[in-house]
Design a protein around this motif. Sequence first.
Motif, PDB file in Angstrom:
ATOM      1  N   ALA A 119      58.037  45.956  57.221  1.00 16.71           N
ATOM      2  CA  ALA A 119      58.775  44.690  57.225  1.00 16.71           C
ATOM      3  C   ALA A 119      58.878  44.090  55.834  1.00 16.71           C
ATOM      4  N   ALA A 120      58.036  44.544  54.919  1.00 17.11           N
ATOM      5  CA  ALA A 120      58.053  44.019  53.554  1.00 17.11           C
ATOM      6  C   ALA A 120      59.051  44.738  52.654  1.00 17.11           C
ATOM      7  N   LEU A 121      59.768  45.726  53.168  1.00 18.66           N
ATOM      8  CA  LEU A 121      60.610  46.568  52.319  1.00 18.66           C
ATOM      9  C   LEU A 121      62.100  46.212  52.274  1.00 18.66           C
ATOM     10  N   PRO A 122      62.751  45.782  53.366  1.00 16.50           N
ATOM     11  CA  PRO A 122      64.210  45.713  53.356  1.00 16.50           C
ATOM     12  C   PRO A 122      64.847  44.757  52.356  1.00 16.50           C
ATOM     13  N   VAL A 123      64.160  43.694  51.947  1.00 16.20           N
ATOM     14  CA  VAL A 123      64.775  42.751  51.011  1.00 16.20           C
ATOM     15  C   VAL A 123      64.255  42.964  49.598  1.00 16.20           C
ATOM     16  N   ALA A 124      63.010  42.589  49.340  1.00 14.69           N
ATOM     17  CA  ALA A 124      62.488  42.630  47.971  1.00 14.69           C
ATOM     18  C   ALA A 124      62.418  44.050  47.418  1.00 14.69           C
ATOM     19  N   ALA A 125      61.783  44.953  48.169  1.00 14.70           N
ATOM     20  CA  ALA A 125      61.613  46.315  47.665  1.00 14.70           C
ATOM     21  C   ALA A 125      62.958  47.027  47.542  1.00 14.70           C
ATOM     22  N   ALA A 126      63.857  46.813  48.503  1.00  9.33           N
ATOM     23  CA  ALA A 126      65.170  47.461  48.428  1.00  9.33           C
ATOM     24  C   ALA A 126      65.970  46.929  47.243  1.00  9.33           C
ATOM     25  N   THR A 127      65.863  45.635  46.967  1.00  6.76           N
ATOM     26  CA  THR A 127      66.526  45.071  45.789  1.00  6.76           C
ATOM     27  C   THR A 127      65.963  45.693  44.519  1.00  6.76           C
ATOM     28  N   ALA A 128      64.632  45.814  44.467  1.00  7.96           N
ATOM     29  CA  ALA A 128      63.990  46.434  43.304  1.00  7.96           C
ATOM     30  C   ALA A 128      64.438  47.878  43.142  1.00  7.96           C
ATOM     31  N   TYR A 129      64.505  48.604  44.238  1.00  4.14           N
ATOM     32  CA  TYR A 129      64.931  50.009  44.208  1.00  4.14           C
ATOM     33  C   TYR A 129      66.343  50.120  43.630  1.00  4.14           C
ATOM     34  N   SER A 154      57.046  43.011  41.813  1.00  2.00           N
ATOM     35  CA  SER A 154      55.931  43.902  42.147  1.00  2.00           C
ATOM     36  C   SER A 154      56.437  45.278  42.557  1.00  2.00           C
ATOM     37  N   ALA A 155      57.496  45.294  43.370  1.00  2.53           N
ATOM     38  CA  ALA A 155      58.060  46.573  43.808  1.00  2.53           C
ATOM     39  C   ALA A 155      58.740  47.293  42.659  1.00  2.53           C
ATOM     40  N   ALA A 156      59.486  46.560  41.834  1.00  5.31           N
ATOM     41  CA  ALA A 156      60.194  47.181  40.714  1.00  5.31           C
ATOM     42  C   ALA A 156      59.217  47.856  39.759  1.00  5.31           C
ATOM     43  N   ALA A 157      58.099  47.187  39.494  1.00  7.01           N
ATOM     44  CA  ALA A 157      57.104  47.760  38.589  1.00  7.01           C
ATOM     45  C   ALA A 157      56.590  49.090  39.114  1.00  7.01           C
ATOM     46  N   GLN A 158      56.271  49.141  40.394  1.00  5.96           N
ATOM     47  CA  GLN A 158      55.713  50.366  40.969  1.00  5.96           C
ATOM     48  C   GLN A 158      56.742  51.482  41.070  1.00  5.96           C
ATOM     49  N   ILE A 159      57.964  51.135  41.451  1.00  7.93           N
ATOM     50  CA  ILE A 159      59.018  52.139  41.539  1.00  7.93           C
ATOM     51  C   ILE A 159      59.293  52.730  40.159  1.00  7.93           C
ATOM     52  N   ALA A 160      59.319  51.854  39.148  1.00  3.99           N
ATOM     53  CA  ALA A 160      59.555  52.316  37.784  1.00  3.99           C
ATOM     54  C   ALA A 160      58.403  53.183  37.289  1.00  3.99           C
ATOM     55  N   ASP A 269      52.881  50.249  46.903  1.00  2.00           N
ATOM     56  CA  ASP A 269      52.112  49.346  47.755  1.00  2.00           C
ATOM     57  C   ASP A 269      52.937  48.073  47.891  1.00  2.00           C
ATOM     58  N   PRO A 270      53.392  47.717  49.113  1.00  2.00           N
ATOM     59  CA  PRO A 270      54.214  46.513  49.254  1.00  2.00           C
ATOM     60  C   PRO A 270      53.520  45.232  48.804  1.00  2.00           C
ATOM     61  N   ARG A 271      52.230  45.320  48.477  1.00  2.47           N
ATOM     62  CA  ARG A 271      51.481  44.178  47.949  1.00  2.47           C
ATOM     63  C   ARG A 271      51.569  42.971  48.874  1.00  2.47           C
ATOM     64  N   ILE A 272      51.173  43.185  50.101  1.00  5.10           N
ATOM     65  CA  ILE A 272      51.148  42.091  51.073  1.00  5.10           C
ATOM     66  C   ILE A 272      49.935  41.223  50.764  1.00  5.10           C
ATOM     67  N   THR A 273      50.187  40.007  50.329  1.00  8.35           N
ATOM     68  CA  THR A 273      49.114  39.105  49.932  1.00  8.35           C
ATOM     69  C   THR A 273      48.799  38.054  50.987  1.00  8.35           C
ATOM     70  N   GLY A 274      49.582  38.030  52.057  1.00  9.21           N
ATOM     71  CA  GLY A 274      49.319  37.082  53.134  1.00  9.21           C
ATOM     72  C   GLY A 274      49.996  37.511  54.417  1.00  9.21           C
ATOM     73  N   SER A 275      49.247  37.516  55.528  1.00 10.35           N
ATOM     74  CA  SER A 275      49.790  37.835  56.849  1.00 10.35           C
ATOM     75  C   SER A 275      49.554  36.646  57.770  1.00 10.35           C
ATOM     76  N   PHE A 276      50.585  36.240  58.493  1.00 11.50           N
ATOM     77  CA  PHE A 276      50.529  35.067  59.345  1.00 11.50           C
ATOM     78  C   PHE A 276      51.053  35.411  60.736  1.00 11.50           C
ATOM     79  N   PRO A 277      50.461  34.852  61.791  1.00 10.15           N
ATOM     80  CA  PRO A 277      51.076  35.000  63.109  1.00 10.15           C
ATOM     81  C   PRO A 277      52.355  34.171  63.180  1.00 10.15           C
ATOM     82  N   LEU A 278      53.191  34.443  64.159  1.00 11.17           N
ATOM     83  CA  LEU A 278      54.450  33.713  64.285  1.00 11.17           C
ATOM     84  C   LEU A 278      54.220  32.211  64.363  1.00 11.17           C
TER      85      LEU A 278
END
Length: 302
Positions: A119-129, A154-160, A269-278
Amino acid sequence: MSKAFAYRAYGGPENQEFLERPVPAPGPGQLLVLVRAAGVNPVDWKIRNGWLGTGGPLPGVFGVEASGVVQQTGAGVDGFTPGEEVFGTAVAGGYAEHTLLDAAGTAHKPLGVTFAEAAALPVAAATAYDAVEQLGLEAGRTLLVLGIAGGVGSAAAQIARARGLTVIGTASDRNREYVEGLGAVQIRYGEGVADRIRAAAPDGVDGIIDLIGGEDLREAAPVLADRTRLVSTVDPGTAAALGGGAVHRAPAGAALTALAGLVTDGALDPRITGSFPLDRAPEALAEVETGHARGKLVLVME
């Protein structure tokens, strides 16, 4: 019925509320998904504020990325069947127990990737990619990321780094250790940043991914000899005036499959720094809205 977190009018947080809505029915090219996790992004509150237009139906459910289990497919959908685990672009709001995904912007979730990671990939990581792809830098080159500590950075750094690039990035000093954990060199924001970039990269940089815009971008741009190797996600106007341009988004499905492969291989690593219930969606969104959230925040459905 299906629980969701929505905004009833355009504006500030006072317009937010939980609601019960009918389980959405998938239209052509869509998947009905039982949501297991949803990403929290700055674009979510910007949509609520009306900054991206006010023509959408109200109430509007927050969230543009989600992962979950396919429940039903719409007309014309190939390659997905009920029971499969998927992730992608939510077209009916991700902050919900059920949502619709755009099949063209959806990928299968590998077993080695958690629902939260997916769930952490489609926006931030895909933009970085897409940004790293667009620059097309060869291994051994140096990439500067302006605003490296956030989700896209964070994603751009790792992909690069996975492509053999040297990465430096601007961030506050409190994020130094975090940035170094990405395999990058942290450069402090603020006056004189260009001099600090030159000190870290005496031979200059070969590409810039801008996630800040404005004066920060204008001050950093002179360290880049070839201005066509400058792309911005937030200020394409300034980038264009400097000789660069906007990040061009590619078809999402292929990028998501590639990103999931990087996660599986341990390169991302999607670098999930916080997980919350709905139920704590307002808290998660408020943290992102401050502009100081580090890494990626997700909602995880119980």
